[in-house]
Motif scaffolding. Structure first.
Motif, PDB file in Angstrom:
ATOM      1  N   ASP A   3       0.836  -1.192   0.000  1.00 31.65           N
ATOM      2  CA  ASP A   3       0.000   0.000   0.000  1.00 31.65           C
ATOM      3  C   ASP A   3       0.871   1.243   0.000  1.00 31.65           C
ATOM      4  O   ASP A   3       1.945   1.263   0.601  1.00 31.65           O
ATOM      5  N   LYS A   4       0.387   2.296  -0.673  1.00 33.76           N
ATOM      6  CA  LYS A   4       1.118   3.561  -0.687  1.00 33.76           C
ATOM      7  C   LYS A   4       0.921   4.270   0.648  1.00 33.76           C
ATOM      8  O   LYS A   4      -0.191   4.391   1.149  1.00 33.76           O
ATOM      9  N   VAL A   5       2.019   4.733   1.195  1.00 34.05           N
ATOM     10  CA  VAL A   5       2.025   5.451   2.467  1.00 34.05           C
ATOM     11  C   VAL A   5       2.936   6.654   2.282  1.00 34.05           C
ATOM     12  O   VAL A   5       3.917   6.582   1.542  1.00 34.05           O
ATOM     13  N   ILE A   6       2.630   7.763   2.950  1.00 37.97           N
ATOM     14  CA  ILE A   6       3.595   8.858   2.983  1.00 37.97           C
ATOM     15  C   ILE A   6       4.164   8.950   4.389  1.00 37.97           C
ATOM     16  O   ILE A   6       3.490   8.647   5.373  1.00 37.97           O
ATOM     17  N   GLY A   7       5.418   9.355   4.446  1.00 39.58           N
ATOM     18  CA  GLY A   7       6.107   9.585   5.710  1.00 39.58           C
ATOM     19  C   GLY A   7       6.332  11.074   5.867  1.00 39.58           C
ATOM     20  O   GLY A   7       6.679  11.752   4.898  1.00 39.58           O
ATOM     21  N   LEU A   8       6.127  11.561   7.092  1.00 40.23           N
ATOM     22  CA  LEU A   8       6.273  12.988   7.363  1.00 40.23           C
ATOM     23  C   LEU A   8       7.226  13.220   8.527  1.00 40.23           C
ATOM     24  O   LEU A   8       7.180  12.508   9.536  1.00 40.23           O
ATOM     25  N   ASP A   9       8.060  14.246   8.381  1.00 36.78           N
ATOM     26  CA  ASP A   9       8.921  14.717   9.460  1.00 36.78           C
ATOM     27  C   ASP A   9       8.595  16.190   9.651  1.00 36.78           C
ATOM     28  O   ASP A   9       9.018  17.042   8.868  1.00 36.78           O
ATOM     29  N   LEU A  10       7.792  16.474  10.674  1.00 32.03           N
ATOM     30  CA  LEU A  10       7.291  17.828  10.908  1.00 32.03           C
ATOM     31  C   LEU A  10       8.216  18.615  11.817  1.00 32.03           C
ATOM     32  O   LEU A  10       8.597  18.150  12.887  1.00 32.03           O
ATOM     33  N   GLY A  11       8.581  19.814  11.353  1.00 29.14           N
ATOM     34  CA  GLY A  11       9.342  20.754  12.165  1.00 29.14           C
ATOM     35  C   GLY A  11       8.529  22.029  12.337  1.00 29.14           C
ATOM     36  O   GLY A  11       7.360  22.074  11.965  1.00 29.14           O
ATOM     37  N   THR A  12       9.135  23.062  12.875  1.00 29.21           N
ATOM     38  CA  THR A  12       8.403  24.320  13.071  1.00 29.21           C
ATOM     39  C   THR A  12       8.313  25.150  11.796  1.00 29.21           C
ATOM     40  O   THR A  12       7.435  25.996  11.667  1.00 29.21           O
ATOM     41  N   ALA A  18       8.061  11.878   2.325  1.00 27.20           N
ATOM     42  CA  ALA A  18       8.541  10.722   1.572  1.00 27.20           C
ATOM     43  C   ALA A  18       7.340   9.848   1.239  1.00 27.20           C
ATOM     44  O   ALA A  18       6.288   9.958   1.855  1.00 27.20           O
ATOM     45  N   TYR A  19       7.496   8.986   0.242  1.00 27.36           N
ATOM     46  CA  TYR A  19       6.454   8.016  -0.096  1.00 27.36           C
ATOM     47  C   TYR A  19       7.118   6.705  -0.459  1.00 27.36           C
ATOM     48  O   TYR A  19       8.322   6.644  -0.701  1.00 27.36           O
ATOM     49  N   ASN A  20       6.320   5.637  -0.495  1.00 30.17           N
ATOM     50  CA  ASN A  20       6.841   4.353  -0.938  1.00 30.17           C
ATOM     51  C   ASN A  20       6.171   3.971  -2.248  1.00 30.17           C
ATOM     52  O   ASN A  20       5.019   4.297  -2.489  1.00 30.17           O
ATOM     53  N   ASP A  21       6.929   3.262  -3.075  1.00 28.49           N
ATOM     54  CA  ASP A  21       6.357   2.791  -4.337  1.00 28.49           C
ATOM     55  C   ASP A  21       5.694   1.429  -4.122  1.00 28.49           C
ATOM     56  O   ASP A  21       5.664   0.910  -2.997  1.00 28.49           O
ATOM     57  N   SER A  22       5.172   0.849  -5.166  1.00 28.85           N
ATOM     58  CA  SER A  22       4.415  -0.400  -5.059  1.00 28.85           C
ATOM     59  C   SER A  22       5.284  -1.581  -4.623  1.00 28.85           C
ATOM     60  O   SER A  22       4.764  -2.591  -4.159  1.00 28.85           O
ATOM     61  N   LEU A  23       6.606  -1.443  -4.752  1.00 26.91           N
ATOM     62  CA  LEU A  23       7.514  -2.506  -4.305  1.00 26.91           C
ATOM     63  C   LEU A  23       7.969  -2.304  -2.865  1.00 26.91           C
ATOM     64  O   LEU A  23       8.668  -3.145  -2.307  1.00 26.91           O
ATOM     65  N   GLY A  24       7.588  -1.173  -2.273  1.00 28.24           N
ATOM     66  CA  GLY A  24       7.966  -0.893  -0.892  1.00 28.24           C
ATOM     67  C   GLY A  24       9.206  -0.038  -0.739  1.00 28.24           C
ATOM     68  O   GLY A  24       9.617   0.257   0.378  1.00 28.24           O
ATOM     69  N   PHE A  25       9.811   0.376  -1.862  1.00 27.89           N
ATOM     70  CA  PHE A  25      10.984   1.241  -1.779  1.00 27.89           C
ATOM     71  C   PHE A  25      10.554   2.659  -1.404  1.00 27.89           C
ATOM     72  O   PHE A  25       9.562   3.170  -1.916  1.00 27.89           O
ATOM     73  N   ALA A  59       2.523   7.907   7.947  1.00 30.96           N
ATOM     74  CA  ALA A  59       3.403   7.649   9.095  1.00 30.96           C
ATOM     75  C   ALA A  59       4.097   8.971   9.402  1.00 30.96           C
ATOM     76  O   ALA A  59       4.733   9.557   8.526  1.00 30.96           O
ATOM     77  N   ILE A  60       3.949   9.451  10.616  1.00 31.93           N
ATOM     78  CA  ILE A  60       4.542  10.738  10.986  1.00 31.93           C
ATOM     79  C   ILE A  60       5.431  10.555  12.210  1.00 31.93           C
ATOM     80  O   ILE A  60       5.091   9.835  13.146  1.00 31.93           O
ATOM     81  N   THR A 134      11.045   2.929   8.636  1.00 33.88           N
ATOM     82  CA  THR A 134      10.861   2.328   9.960  1.00 33.88           C
ATOM     83  C   THR A 134       9.435   1.813  10.117  1.00 33.88           C
ATOM     84  O   THR A 134       9.212   0.696  10.586  1.00 33.88           O
ATOM     85  N   TYR A 135       8.478   2.627   9.700  1.00 29.53           N
ATOM     86  CA  TYR A 135       7.072   2.240   9.799  1.00 29.53           C
ATOM     87  C   TYR A 135       6.759   1.013   8.940  1.00 29.53           C
ATOM     88  O   TYR A 135       6.139   0.055   9.400  1.00 29.53           O
ATOM     89  N   ILE A 136       7.219   1.026   7.692  1.00 28.62           N
ATOM     90  CA  ILE A 136       6.942  -0.086   6.773  1.00 28.62           C
ATOM     91  C   ILE A 136       7.561  -1.383   7.302  1.00 28.62           C
ATOM     92  O   ILE A 136       6.910  -2.433   7.293  1.00 28.62           O
ATOM     93  N   ARG A 137       8.813  -1.309   7.781  1.00 26.09           N
ATOM     94  CA  ARG A 137       9.474  -2.518   8.295  1.00 26.09           C
ATOM     95  C   ARG A 137       8.761  -3.038   9.540  1.00 26.09           C
ATOM     96  O   ARG A 137       8.598  -4.247   9.702  1.00 26.09           O
ATOM     97  N   ALA A 138       8.328  -2.149  10.427  1.00 24.30           N
ATOM     98  CA  ALA A 138       7.603  -2.582  11.633  1.00 24.30           C
ATOM     99  C   ALA A 138       6.274  -3.230  11.251  1.00 24.30           C
ATOM    100  O   ALA A 138       5.877  -4.250  11.826  1.00 24.30           O
ATOM    101  N   LYS A 139       5.605  -2.667  10.271  1.00 24.91           N
ATOM    102  CA  LYS A 139       4.329  -3.215   9.799  1.00 24.91           C
ATOM    103  C   LYS A 139       4.540  -4.606   9.188  1.00 24.91           C
ATOM    104  O   LYS A 139       3.753  -5.523   9.433  1.00 24.91           O
TER     105      LYS A 139
END
Length: 145
Positions: A3-12, A18-25, A59-60, A134-139
């Motif tokens: 599944d497509k997921v986006i990763g977020l790193d929020l600052g001030t 970031a996002y993952n492709d269909s292969l998980g990269f 995933a944030i 990190t999120y994808i590997r934990a999942k």
């Protein structure tokens, strides 16, 4: 297929994405800059990314102190998540302990030999990649993949 997921790193003032492709990269999309503490601008941008990439899962990074206690920024992240979910209740949003994501991002940057400006421009995007990975590997580990 992943599944497509986006990763977020929020600052001030920045939001690494970031996002993952269909292969998980995992791939960095960008470091989005916004006026200090103007999280509404960052949320609007996240909604644009969600729509563009047809994302339902986020995933944030949750910036905890090394002790595991909540930081002031962690409170901002939780409020950001709450606001995102109230604006789009269909989003599935997960926090990821990001205590070591910046360290990992800086190690990656060092191995790439980036100069100071390149580091500054890339660290949040790379941290978002680390958070998402990190999120994808934990999942995957939860599901025994």
């Amino acid at each position: 297929m992943v599944d497509k997921v986006i990763g977020l790193d929020l600052g001030t003032t920045t939001l690494g994405i970031a996002y993952n492709d269909s292969l998980g990269f995992v791939h960095g999309i960008e470091t989005f800059r916004f006026p200090k503490n103007q999280y509404i601008v960052a949320r609007k941008h996240v909604h644009e990314i969600v729509e563009r990439y047809m994302i339902k899962e986020i995933a944030i990074g949750l910036p905890l102190h090394l002790s595991g206690d909540m930081s002031d920024m962690a409170e901002n992240v939780l409020r950001f998540i709450s606001d995102l979910k109230s604006e789009d209740p269909t989003l599935d949003i997960h926090t990821v302990d990001e205590r070591l994501s910046s360290v990992s991002a800086n190690k990656t940057i060092s191995t790439l030999g980036m100069n100071h400006q390149q580091r500054k421009d890339s660290v949040d995007r790379i941290a978002a990649c680390v958070i998402l990975d990190t999120y994808i590997r934990a999942k995957e580990n939860q599901h025994g993949n």
